[in-house]
Design a protein around this motif. Structure first.
Motif, short mmCIF file in Angstrom:
data_model
loop_
_atom_site.label_atom_id
_atom_site.label_comp_id
_atom_site.label_asym_id
_atom_site.label_seq_id
_atom_site.Cartn_x
_atom_site.Cartn_y
_atom_site.Cartn_z
N LEU A 431 35.07 37.00 32.45
CA LEU A 431 35.21 37.06 33.84
C LEU A 431 36.33 37.98 34.45
N PHE A 432 37.35 37.94 33.74
CA PHE A 432 38.61 38.75 34.33
C PHE A 432 38.91 40.02 33.35
N VAL A 433 37.57 40.54 32.83
CA VAL A 433 37.84 41.89 32.29
C VAL A 433 38.39 43.05 33.16
N ARG A 434 38.18 42.93 34.17
CA ARG A 434 38.59 44.10 35.31
C ARG A 434 40.23 43.76 35.45
N ASN A 435 40.66 42.65 35.44
CA ASN A 435 42.17 42.51 35.47
C ASN A 435 42.81 42.82 34.31
N ILE A 436 42.31 42.68 33.06
CA ILE A 436 42.84 43.33 31.83
C ILE A 436 42.75 44.68 31.86
N ALA A 437 41.89 45.45 32.27
CA ALA A 437 41.91 46.61 32.26
C ALA A 437 42.55 47.01 33.37
N ALA A 438 42.87 46.64 34.43
CA ALA A 438 43.91 46.87 35.45
C ALA A 438 45.14 47.16 34.96
N SER A 439 45.54 46.20 33.94
CA SER A 439 46.98 46.16 33.32
C SER A 439 47.04 47.40 32.63
N LEU A 440 45.96 48.00 32.11
CA LEU A 440 46.47 49.12 31.46
C LEU A 440 46.30 50.55 32.13
N ASP A 441 46.29 50.36 33.45
CA ASP A 441 46.18 51.48 34.30
C ASP A 441 47.24 51.80 35.02
N LYS A 442 47.89 53.04 34.78
CA LYS A 442 49.27 53.53 35.66
C LYS A 442 48.92 53.59 36.73
N LEU A 443 47.84 53.96 37.32
CA LEU A 443 47.73 53.82 38.72
C LEU A 443 47.87 52.66 39.66
N MET A 444 47.77 51.61 38.90
CA MET A 444 47.69 50.38 39.48
C MET A 444 49.26 49.81 39.67
N LEU A 445 50.09 50.63 38.96
CA LEU A 445 51.43 50.11 39.21
C LEU A 445 52.07 50.45 40.37
#
Length: 455
Positions: A431-445
């Motif tokens: 259910l939280f795959v989007r959160n895990i993906a976001a943790s790998l996204d430099k743009l989200m820093l």
């Protein structure tokens, strides 16, 4: 689902139907730049072609809709729009290598079935006369069953489609009335049986998190849906983004379910569908074990584009036609204008109506691959990815926002398992795959963009 996990991770994050997400696209792309990108795409991977048609018109706008949809216009405007689609096809395909093959054609909206079957057939034939296809390409149509009679369905079945996505949303009429959604004109059981009789595959799409929905009412809807036995069944989480789509503000007055109630709807639906023989795919799809999406998931080859989940076999670079259509090419995205008259007038003047775009750096192309694999397959094998990209594992990780401390936190919360070579999302973590993906996204820093919540 543990309430503490919902409280912690039900925060706004991208949906990652593309990377970067569409709200990173930049103004200023022009006809000349798009032309250059199209020509370059002939020498990039994947070689196969995917085409998307956006039909923006709707007889009635649903309050929840987050698509680029507009009230039905005059017949003259619709006719000019369809003519513009044909001309845009000619303009774009004249720059494509004729030896490339079509893997996918998809119609979305709006309401594509607002067009007569003869118009849909003519658009399909314009492409199919220009290019050969792979074996068993997917030619799919998103349908609003609220306006289609048995005669209409018979005519559409002769237009060349082999997959129909039925936008049911809910069987509960109180829910549909609240969100301004028209009920299916035909009995849904009879409709799916008829479409299967045509030799087509059928998706049924549902939406949870709407006013007047409860765990009990949505459970009743999914039990009925499972009994109808569509080939694929989709349970979309309603994304409440009134800052992007002001019409959604109406639903706030009606009252939206809280996140824990939405979570219960999802968990109940998942339990029912798994018990009925469906297998969960990605964020929201459920398919049978004989479906090629399930095989692709087992082989780690599941893929996703703006049109939804697909396999590597039916994946191509996407060339989009119509207002707001987004083309997804190897190194860039482009998006057409959202104004219908501007679109028509530019096409009639021989100008490609591009309004926005985004050119990916090499690092972003690597991150896109990482996030796509994780979102689709719920796991990453870094060595396998290294071989696929012909790039060292350390270089791949450096392209992303890979962070051991963050991964350790996810692992401690029980939503992933990981080591130096793998990331594997647990069942509770899906259910939280989007959160895990976001943790790998430099743009989200460092971002000021707005996103919807996972639940």
């Amino acid at each position: 689902m543990k309430q503490e996990l919902l409280d912690k991770y039900n925060v706004p994050v991208p949906r990652y139907t593309s990377y970067p997400p569409a709200n990173y696209f930049q103004e200023g792309f022009c006809n000349k730049e798009y032309t250059k990108i199209i020509r370059e795409s002939n020498h990039q991977k994947p070689a196969e072609l995917s085409f998307y048609f956006h039909i923006p018109f709707c007889r009635r706008l649903c309050h929840y809709c987050g698509c680029n949809s507009y009230p039905v216009s005059t017949q003259d405007i619709i006719d000019r729009y369809v003519s513009a689609l044909h001309k845009e096809v000619e303009m774009v395909t004249s720059m494509l290598d004729p030896q490339r093959k079509i893997a996918q054609i998809h119609y979305g909206g709006g309401t594509p079935t607002i067009l007569p079957a003869s118009d849909l057939k003519a658009l399909n034939e314009r492409l199919l006369h220009k290019f050969r296809t792979i074996e068993n390409p997917e030619i799919a149509l998103e349908c609003h069953p609220g306006w289609l009679s048995e005669k209409d369905w018979n005519e559409i079945s002769e237009a060349g489609f082999n997959r129909f996505s039925l936008g049911i949303q809910d069987f509960n009429r109180k829910v549909l009335d609240t969100v301004n959604r028209q009920y299916s004109l035909m009995n849904e059981e009879e409709l799916v049986k008829m479409l299967h009789g045509f030799g087509a595959r059928v998706n049924m799409d549902f939406l949870y998190g709407l006013p007047n929905q409860t765990e009990k009412s949505f459970t009743e809807t999914i039990i009925r849906a499972a009994a109808i036995k569509p080939d694929r069944l989709v349970t979309f989480s309603y994304a409440h983004v009134p800052w992007a789509f002001p019409r959604q503000q109406v639903l706030e007055k009606a009252g939206l379910p809280l996140s824990d109630e939405k979570s219960k709807m999802y968990e109940s639906a998942r339990h029912i569908l798994c018990k009925a023989g469906y297998e969960p795919i990605g964020l929201d799809h459920f398919v049978r074990k004989d479906d090629e999406l399930y095989t692709a998931l087992q082989n780690g080859k599941l893929h996703r584009n703006f049109q939804g989940y697909c396999t590597r076999r039916t994946t191509g670079q996407v060339y989009a036609f119509g207002v707001t259509g987004i083309s997804q090419l190897c190194t860039a995205y482009t998006q057409n204008t959202k104004d219908i008259m501007e679109y028509i007038e530019k096409i009639e003047a021989g100008i490609l109506p591009v309004a926005k775009g985004y050119t990916l750096t090499v690092e972003e192309q690597v991150t896109r691959e990482v996030i796509e694999i994780l979102m689709c397959n719920y796991r990453i094998d870094w060595q396998e990815l290294s071989e696929h990209l012909s790039m060292p594992v350390d270089t791949i990780k450096q392209a992303t926002a890979y962070n051991e401390a963050k991964l350790s936190e996810f692992a401690n919360d029980g939503i992933i398992e990981y080591d130096a070579n793998h990331i594997e999302i647990t069942q509770e973590g899906t259910l939280f795959v989007r959160n895990i993906a976001a943790s790998l996204d430099k743009l989200m820093l460092k971002t000021n963009k707005s996103f919807s919540k996972p639940v």
